[in-house]
Design a protein around this motif. Sequence first.
Motif, mmCIF file in Angstrom:
data_model
loop_
_atom_site.group_PDB
_atom_site.id
_atom_site.type_symbol
_atom_site.label_atom_id
_atom_site.label_comp_id
_atom_site.label_asym_id
_atom_site.label_seq_id
_atom_site.Cartn_x
_atom_site.Cartn_y
_atom_site.Cartn_z
ATOM 1 N N ASP A 179 6.384 32.024 -10.027
ATOM 2 C CA ASP A 179 6.485 30.633 -10.460
ATOM 3 C C ASP A 179 6.535 29.684 -9.259
ATOM 4 O O ASP A 179 5.888 28.635 -9.247
ATOM 5 C CB ASP A 179 7.711 30.425 -11.344
ATOM 6 C CG ASP A 179 7.625 31.220 -12.641
ATOM 7 O OD1 ASP A 179 6.501 31.461 -13.124
ATOM 8 O OD2 ASP A 179 8.688 31.598 -13.162
ATOM 9 N N VAL A 180 7.297 30.061 -8.245
ATOM 10 C CA VAL A 180 7.410 29.248 -7.033
ATOM 11 C C VAL A 180 6.054 29.181 -6.333
ATOM 12 O O VAL A 180 5.584 28.101 -5.951
ATOM 13 C CB VAL A 180 8.499 29.809 -6.089
ATOM 14 C CG1 VAL A 180 8.480 29.082 -4.742
ATOM 15 C CG2 VAL A 180 9.875 29.696 -6.738
ATOM 16 N N VAL A 181 5.411 30.328 -6.189
ATOM 17 C CA VAL A 181 4.107 30.364 -5.521
ATOM 18 C C VAL A 181 3.081 29.557 -6.315
ATOM 19 O O VAL A 181 2.250 28.842 -5.737
ATOM 20 C CB VAL A 181 3.639 31.824 -5.306
ATOM 21 C CG1 VAL A 181 2.197 31.874 -4.828
ATOM 22 C CG2 VAL A 181 4.552 32.523 -4.301
ATOM 23 N N GLY A 182 3.141 29.631 -7.624
ATOM 24 C CA GLY A 182 2.236 28.837 -8.454
ATOM 25 C C GLY A 182 2.397 27.354 -8.215
ATOM 26 O O GLY A 182 1.410 26.616 -8.116
ATOM 27 N N GLN A 183 3.624 26.897 -8.100
ATOM 28 C CA GLN A 183 3.878 25.478 -7.836
ATOM 29 C C GLN A 183 3.461 25.094 -6.423
ATOM 30 O O GLN A 183 2.922 24.008 -6.200
ATOM 31 C CB GLN A 183 5.357 25.147 -8.063
ATOM 32 C CG GLN A 183 5.739 25.097 -9.519
ATOM 33 C CD GLN A 183 4.902 24.079 -10.273
ATOM 34 O OE1 GLN A 183 4.810 22.919 -9.901
ATOM 35 N NE2 GLN A 183 4.274 24.533 -11.351
ATOM 36 N N LEU A 184 3.681 25.979 -5.471
ATOM 37 C CA LEU A 184 3.254 25.705 -4.099
ATOM 38 C C LEU A 184 1.731 25.612 -4.011
ATOM 39 O O LEU A 184 1.186 24.779 -3.282
ATOM 40 C CB LEU A 184 3.781 26.773 -3.143
ATOM 41 C CG LEU A 184 5.285 26.712 -2.876
ATOM 42 C CD1 LEU A 184 5.741 27.942 -2.103
ATOM 43 C CD2 LEU A 184 5.655 25.436 -2.138
ATOM 44 N N THR A 185 1.058 26.442 -4.765
ATOM 45 C CA THR A 185 -0.399 26.384 -4.816
ATOM 46 C C THR A 185 -0.869 25.052 -5.393
ATOM 47 O O THR A 185 -1.827 24.446 -4.902
ATOM 48 C CB THR A 185 -0.958 27.560 -5.641
ATOM 49 O OG1 THR A 185 -0.515 28.785 -5.044
ATOM 50 C CG2 THR A 185 -2.470 27.552 -5.697
ATOM 51 N N ALA A 186 -0.191 24.588 -6.423
ATOM 52 C CA ALA A 186 -0.521 23.284 -7.013
ATOM 53 C C ALA A 186 -0.300 22.164 -6.001
ATOM 54 O O ALA A 186 -1.094 21.214 -5.925
ATOM 55 C CB ALA A 186 0.311 23.050 -8.265
ATOM 56 N N ILE A 187 0.761 22.266 -5.218
ATOM 57 C CA ILE A 187 1.042 21.269 -4.187
ATOM 58 C C ILE A 187 -0.069 21.262 -3.150
ATOM 59 O O ILE A 187 -0.570 20.199 -2.759
ATOM 60 C CB ILE A 187 2.416 21.526 -3.527
ATOM 61 C CG1 ILE A 187 3.538 21.247 -4.524
ATOM 62 C CG2 ILE A 187 2.580 20.691 -2.260
ATOM 63 C CD1 ILE A 187 4.903 21.743 -4.068
ATOM 64 N N ARG A 188 -0.467 22.440 -2.708
ATOM 65 C CA ARG A 188 -1.529 22.531 -1.704
ATOM 66 C C ARG A 188 -2.819 21.898 -2.240
ATOM 67 O O ARG A 188 -3.494 21.155 -1.539
ATOM 68 C CB ARG A 188 -1.775 23.985 -1.305
ATOM 69 C CG ARG A 188 -2.876 24.120 -0.272
ATOM 70 C CD ARG A 188 -3.034 25.498 0.289
ATOM 71 N NE ARG A 188 -3.004 26.523 -0.728
ATOM 72 C CZ ARG A 188 -2.825 27.811 -0.468
ATOM 73 N NH1 ARG A 188 -2.639 28.221 0.762
ATOM 74 N NH2 ARG A 188 -2.836 28.700 -1.439
#
Length: 86
Positions: free
Chosen positions: A33-42
């Motif tokens: 979930d954290v990585v998914g949100q970080l990907t969205a941020i990128r």
Amino acid sequence: MNYGDHIKNRLKRVEGQVRGVLSMIETNKECKDVVGQLTAIRSAVDKAIAVIVAENLATCIREELEQGKDADQIVQEAINLLVKSR
């Protein structure tokens, strides 16, 4: 350089996403979930860069040509800027 409100709004959304990820980390959310949100941020940051470059490229080129810079050099600098952002 003049940056419109739409750019500021994009970055404010990114800011909110980053705060959300920090909250997720503090509450020990799942890694995926954290990585998914970080990907969205990128992705959001990449889009902001693209909008800034697209909207300001013509102005920057015009100003540098007026200063006597070589057009090939200006194009190469623009390409380098985009490549560097990735």
